[in-house]
Each structure stands twice: as C-alpha cells, then as structure tokens.
Design an enzyme around this catalytic site. Sequence first.
Site, PDB file in Angstrom:
ATOM      1  N   PRO A 288       1.012  -1.134   0.050  1.00 35.71           N
ATOM      2  CA  PRO A 288       0.070   0.083   0.109  1.00 35.71           C
ATOM      3  C   PRO A 288       0.912   1.275   0.026  1.00 35.71           C
ATOM      4  CG  PRO A 288       0.233  -0.817   2.332  1.00 35.71           C
ATOM      5  CD  PRO A 288       0.880  -1.829   1.423  1.00 35.71           C
TER       6      PRO A 288
ATOM      7  N   VAL B  30       0.568   5.627  -0.393  1.00 34.56           N
ATOM      8  CA  VAL B  30      -0.176   6.685  -0.589  1.00 34.56           C
ATOM      9  C   VAL B  30       0.025   7.462  -1.830  1.00 34.56           C
ATOM     10  CG1 VAL B  30      -1.022   8.917   0.701  1.00 34.56           C
ATOM     11  CG2 VAL B  30      -0.681   6.859   1.813  1.00 34.56           C
TER      12      VAL B  30
ATOM     13  N   CYS C 132       2.195   2.663   9.743  1.00 35.51           N
ATOM     14  CA  CYS C 132       2.613   3.847   9.208  1.00 35.51           C
ATOM     15  C   CYS C 132       3.389   4.655  10.390  1.00 35.51           C
ATOM     16  CB  CYS C 132       1.460   4.796   8.714  1.00 35.51           C
ATOM     17  SG  CYS C 132       1.819   6.556   8.461  1.00 35.51           S
TER      18      CYS C 132
ATOM     19  N   HIS D  13       6.751  -5.378   8.220  1.00 33.24           N
ATOM     20  CA  HIS D  13       7.918  -4.508   7.879  1.00 33.24           C
ATOM     21  C   HIS D  13       8.988  -4.549   8.541  1.00 33.24           C
ATOM     22  CE1 HIS D  13       8.957  -0.343   5.945  1.00 33.24           C
ATOM     23  NE2 HIS D  13      10.051  -0.914   6.234  1.00 33.24           N
TER      24      HIS D  13
ATOM     25  N   ASN E 110       8.288  -7.486   4.228  1.00 30.47           N
ATOM     26  CA  ASN E 110       8.318  -6.329   3.640  1.00 30.47           C
ATOM     27  C   ASN E 110       9.598  -5.599   4.074  1.00 30.47           C
ATOM     28  OD1 ASN E 110       6.589  -3.104   4.112  1.00 30.47           O
ATOM     29  ND2 ASN E 110       7.742  -3.964   2.267  1.00 30.47           N
ATOM     30  N   GLY E 111      10.446  -5.066   3.239  1.00 27.92           N
ATOM     31  CA  GLY E 111      11.643  -4.405   3.525  1.00 27.92           C
ATOM     32  C   GLY E 111      12.864  -4.843   2.920  1.00 27.92           C
ATOM     33  N   ASN E 112      13.585  -3.755   2.092  1.00 31.64           N
ATOM     34  CA  ASN E 112      14.847  -4.020   1.297  1.00 31.64           C
ATOM     35  C   ASN E 112      14.603  -5.044   0.212  1.00 31.64           C
ATOM     36  OD1 ASN E 112      16.117  -2.731   3.390  1.00 31.64           O
ATOM     37  ND2 ASN E 112      17.968  -4.053   3.518  1.00 31.64           N
TER      38      ASN E 112
ATOM     39  N   ALA F 265       7.538  -1.802  -1.963  1.00 33.82           N
ATOM     40  CA  ALA F 265       6.998  -0.464  -2.412  1.00 33.82           C
ATOM     41  C   ALA F 265       7.803   0.385  -3.145  1.00 33.82           C
ATOM     42  CB  ALA F 265       6.747   0.051  -0.767  1.00 33.82           C
TER      43      ALA F 265
END
Length: 380
Positions: free
Chosen positions: A157, A159, A240, A307, A340-342, A364
């Site tokens: 997701p 924004v 977030c 994350h 999630n991440g890297n 992302a």
Amino acid sequence: MHCSSRGNLRPFSIPVLTLLFASLILSASSALSLQLGASMRLPSHSPPFRSAFRPYFISCVGVSMNSILSRPEYHDQKFSISAKKQESRQGLTVKIQNAPSEADPFSNINKMQTIDSHAYVPLGPARRPATFDLEEHVAQAWQKWAELGSPRWVMAPMVDQSELAFRHMGRKYGCDLCYTPMLHSKIFADTPKYRREHFQTDDADRPLVAQFCANNPDTLLRAAAMVAGRCDAVDINFGCPQDIARRGRYGAFLMDDPDRVHDLILTLKERLPVPVWAKFRLLPDPADTLRFARMAEAAGASAVAVHGRTRQQKGNDPGPADWAAIAAVKAALRIPVIANGNVRTYADAQACLAATGCDAVMSATGLLAMPALFAGPARP
C-alpha cells in the site's frame, strides 16, 4: 493612501519617471560606447568610453532613488500596500478556516481520525475475548490464501501511488496481489466524494486488499463494509511511522495500544464477510513484536505483513530491514506472513523469501523505481 488615487500618485511618479529615464540613458550610453570604441579602434589598454560616464549615471540613479525613498508619500504608499497584502492574507486564512466542509471536505482529515479515537474506549481480550475457534480460523486463513492463488509477489500500500492504473501495470509485470493506498476510515465512512476519488477498482483488479487506517472499531466496520464486495481482504494499517499518524492516533502508533488493536481486528473478524489482515512494524524489543503478532492472530487476523523496521526507522535513509526479525514472526505464527523491507530487485525478493521463510514478499519503493521488479529475468 491608495495607489489608484490620481492626486496621490503624482508626487510619487515624478522620481520614478526620472529613474526610468536615467536607466534608459545608461543603457543607450553603454551601447553607444561600444560602437564608438569599435569605430575609433581604441587600443586595448584604453578604458572604454562608457566607463567615464558610468559614475555620472549611477549617481543620477542613486539621487533618484534617494529622492523617492525620502518622500513620505513613498512610505505611506509602501505601508498601505503591505497592510493591504496582510489584510488579504488574513482574509484568505479566515475564509479557509470558516469554509464549509462541502467546499473542502478533506481539510481536517487527520483531526477527524483523532476525534474518532476518543469516541471509543478499548476493551481488549480481557473484557472482549474472541469467541471463534482458533484452529478453524487458521484453516480458513490458508484456504482463503489458496483461493487467492497463493500469492508470492505483493504490491505494498502506497499513498498516492498504488492507485488503480499502477496496480494494473504491476499485475502485468508479475504482481500476484495488490493493496490499495491507505484509506482514512472516518472520512471514507462519512464522505461519498472521498470514496469516489480514493477507492477505484474494476473486475481485472483482483486479488485486491483494501487498507484502512483506523482507531475506532465501529467506524472501521462501517468503512470496510462499503468495500467488502469489491476486494478480497481488508487490511488495517499498524505500520505508518509518520508524524501525521502520531497526531491522528493510527498506524504504527497504535502498537502501543494493543487493546485497541485487538478490538479493531476482532470487530472485522466477527462482522465482515471478507478476511481481515494486519500490516505492522517491528517494536524495539523483539519479544514485544512477537507478542503483538500473536495477539493479532488470536484476535482474528487471517494474514499479516511485517515491515522489518521500527517506526523510528523512516525517511529517505531508514537503514536495512531486519529479515531475521521477520523470520521470527513467521516461526511464531500459523497464518500466512508477508515480508516487507529491502526488496529493490528480483534477487532481493528471492533472497528475502529464503531468509525469512515467509509466504510472500512485498515491495513498495522498489516497485516505484522498477514496476517490472517481480517479472524477474523475463522483464521487458
């Protein structure tokens, strides 16, 4: 004193005309000196013709400016103009503050979320325990995961980024599942215009997870019910890290309020026809992260996305994600887990799967840089 008044303009205009006239003469003299110098073939050591006259003209300009600045009319008009500008700015500010919500319905979006959080007192598992069978819940979670095609590559997701057109492009190049941008539950539930502009999808846009930020279970349920027939799961944002989320009391800052998190997840689990998912970050203490993850599963989350950074790790250089911490969450849970991440390349995605043992990998910023990231060697 108004600049449009002819009587008041006259004493101010004479020095201005003098200044303009002197400037024109200075420009003309510069051009003339160049022509004369060329025609007279002055030696290279001779000063240009215009240099002798420049001090005179600069002096004229200075005198003209001094005559203007010394006049009281100048100061009166200057302060009058400044006052008018300030008055105009203040008037504009008042108009914006007092504007009806129909004119700008999204201006107080964060304030609405904050107020909504105060309208609900969390109960938590002690006063509102889950009544569903956990074994059955886990089996249903995996059954739904299989119905979605056991997705491996996931668009996060984002924004203003993971909108419908971008999701279509991502699916074309390897994304198995996509999230919507984060939606504010309060304004989504109350404002048709916000729903029209921020939740757009079509038949080809599946499987789809709609993500909401929320802090009031009743409001979240109203918002989620409006999209339940047009998505495959509803995700709650507990990740977030931005200051706006801190002020609005949502996102990663809800991880400090586990009773509220429990109530949010359980409400959707009990009342929504599609599964509820949760996306969260790491807490500074690894034991607290595992405790939070187990609580989310026990409250009714059918899948989680982790994350691998804390909420303090944000901005343009957040540092590396902790894949080992994500692996610990995967080992502790019985439902599908998304890492999630890297993940910036296809090789990163494969390495993340191997290192974490997770069921899927989410990207992302990697997808923003390369929408065909998940296409691997076959990408265009």
